[in-house]
Design an enzyme around this catalytic site. Structure first.
Site, mmCIF file in Angstrom:
data_model
loop_
_atom_site.group_PDB
_atom_site.id
_atom_site.type_symbol
_atom_site.label_atom_id
_atom_site.label_comp_id
_atom_site.label_asym_id
_atom_site.label_seq_id
_atom_site.Cartn_x
_atom_site.Cartn_y
_atom_site.Cartn_z
ATOM 1 N N LYS A 40 -11.727 20.573 -1.583
ATOM 2 C CA LYS A 40 -11.182 19.542 -2.464
ATOM 3 C C LYS A 40 -11.525 18.156 -1.918
ATOM 4 O O LYS A 40 -11.579 17.959 -0.702
ATOM 5 C CB LYS A 40 -9.669 19.717 -2.484
ATOM 6 N N ASN A 124 -17.660 11.895 -3.301
ATOM 7 C CA ASN A 124 -17.280 11.883 -4.710
ATOM 8 C C ASN A 124 -17.326 10.438 -5.210
ATOM 9 O O ASN A 124 -16.404 9.668 -4.957
ATOM 10 C CB ASN A 124 -15.876 12.487 -4.845
ATOM 11 N N CYS A 127 -14.814 10.174 -9.327
ATOM 12 C CA CYS A 127 -13.474 10.608 -9.744
ATOM 13 C C CYS A 127 -12.965 9.710 -10.874
ATOM 14 O O CYS A 127 -12.865 8.494 -10.698
ATOM 15 C CB CYS A 127 -12.493 10.565 -8.587
ATOM 16 N N ILE A 190 -22.576 17.687 -13.005
ATOM 17 C CA ILE A 190 -21.820 16.472 -13.150
ATOM 18 C C ILE A 190 -20.332 16.695 -12.877
ATOM 19 O O ILE A 190 -19.874 17.853 -12.874
ATOM 20 C CB ILE A 190 -21.949 15.891 -14.607
HETATM 21 C C1 DHB Z 1 -9.813 14.385 -9.459
HETATM 22 C C2 DHB Z 1 -10.638 14.523 -10.544
HETATM 23 C C3 DHB Z 1 -11.996 14.581 -10.377
HETATM 24 O O1 DHB Z 1 -12.861 14.737 -11.403
HETATM 25 C C4 DHB Z 1 -12.523 14.497 -9.113
HETATM 26 O O2 DHB Z 1 -13.843 14.535 -8.951
HETATM 27 C C5 DHB Z 1 -11.696 14.357 -8.030
HETATM 28 C C6 DHB Z 1 -10.336 14.312 -8.209
HETATM 29 C C7 DHB Z 1 -8.360 14.294 -9.625
HETATM 30 O O3 DHB Z 1 -7.888 13.845 -10.663
HETATM 31 O O4 DHB Z 1 -7.641 14.642 -8.675
#
Ligand code: DHB
Length: 309
Positions: A40, A124, A127, A190
């Site tokens: 994560k 990332n 997000c 993506i």
């Molecule tokens: C979250 C959503 C995402 O698309 C991501 O890449 C990382 C985190 C989120 O909302 O926690």
């Protein structure tokens, strides 16, 4: 089917960040079920994330605005260490980082993971669910960011970017021109695409944060992901930057589509979230079946061989 990402051998089908990797236990489940998985997106400090409800199933996908709930750097490094202790090199782990400020957090996160046993580090830059702007959308900042975070922090672990949906070849050209200037070893395309779902019975959005806007994942986004990947494949020819496809994959046939579009590997997100880690082996096996029935026995015989009409 075996493949290579940034020169490291993995199964063709692995997992996307943020799906079945919230707790230490879930990460261990992934490690026992997959040869290649992503952690994560890690933030420096633990975070609660957005208010609930923040995730909903839709007819052919999902909408989520989790807001980066996370256990934080220390707990994530503990999990990574315990997985590597147990599985060693049998499992390739991609750490994902999502710092909140360039100067401190991301450099700290990058430095910490460059000093860890992660096999890959993914930044990332896409997000959609926090109040920070998406750095992947700001090409001028991205250039400076990559210099500061990727080129400056020392370490041998290959670093890549998780990209947002751009939707135009001109953006893909600009993005690739930028990453070629930096030490980027792979891109993952993506992330979920911002969208809204409406429940007509309640005349309401279905998630609470951000007035109901959230990242759409699952089958809805696969054609968009395929198009982005096909463009990146063409633009990355002649470089050694690997391309990982992600967006709505739920079968070997889907993985085969991304292979034809030119991906070196793929990741499963929403489908994993709904059905658990066993789907990764199923999709890997299904992909092998798809290849063998067409008499192909290696990824390279098919990669990027998409025909156009
Ligand atoms: C979250 C959503 C995402 O698309 C991501 O890449 C990382 C985190 C989120 O909302 O926690």
């Amino acid at each position: 089917m075996k493949t290579k990402i940034a020169g490291i051998e993995t199964d063709y089908v692995g997992t996307a960040s943020g799906c079945h990797d919230t707790t230490d236990e879930q990460c261990h489940e992934l490690a026992s079920a997959c040869n290649f998985f992503t952690l994560k997106s890690c933030t420096l400090e633990p975070r609660i994330g957005n208010v609930e409800p923040r995730y909903a199933m839709l007819p052919i996908g999902t909408i989520q605005s989790m807001g980066l709930p996370d256990r934080g750097l220390v707990a994530t490094l503990d999990t990574l260490e315990s997985i590597k202790e147990k599985y060693g090199d049998k499992v390739k782990v991609k750490a994902s980082i999502a710092g909140f400020s360039l100067k401190e957090n991301i450099e700290l996160l990058m430095a910490a993971f460059q000093d860890s046993q992660a096999d890959f580090i993914e930044i990332n830059v896409s997000c959609p669910n926090t109040d920070k702007s998406i750095i992947g959308h700001d090409f001028n900042s991205l250039d400076e960011f990559l210099w500061r975070v990727v080129d400056t922090v020392e370490g041998d672990i290959p670093v890549g970017l998780k990209l947002p949906f751009y939707g135009s070849l001109i953006s893909h050209e600009r993005l690739v021109a930028i990453i070629k200037r930096h030490d980027v070893s792979f891109i993952t395309a993506i992330n979920s695409i911002p969208g809204l779902w409406i429940d007509t019975w309640n005349e309401s959005a279905v998630i609470a944060p951000n007035n109901g806007t959230g990242g759409i994942g699952g089958s809805y986004i696969m054609p968009f992901a395929l198009n982005e990947c096909r463009n990146y494949y063409n633009l990355l020819k002649g470089t050694d930057i690997s391309l990982i496809g992600c967006g709505g994959i739920s079968s070997g046939v889907d993985a085969y589509r991304f292979l034809l579009a030119g991906c070196d590997a793929v990741e499963v997100g929403s489908y994993l979230e709904q059905h658990g880690p066993s789907v990764i082996t199923e999709i890997n096996n299904d992909l092998s079946f798809q290849c063998k029935t067409r008499c192909y026995d290696s990824i390279d015989q098919i990669k990027g061989k998409l025909k156009t009409l």
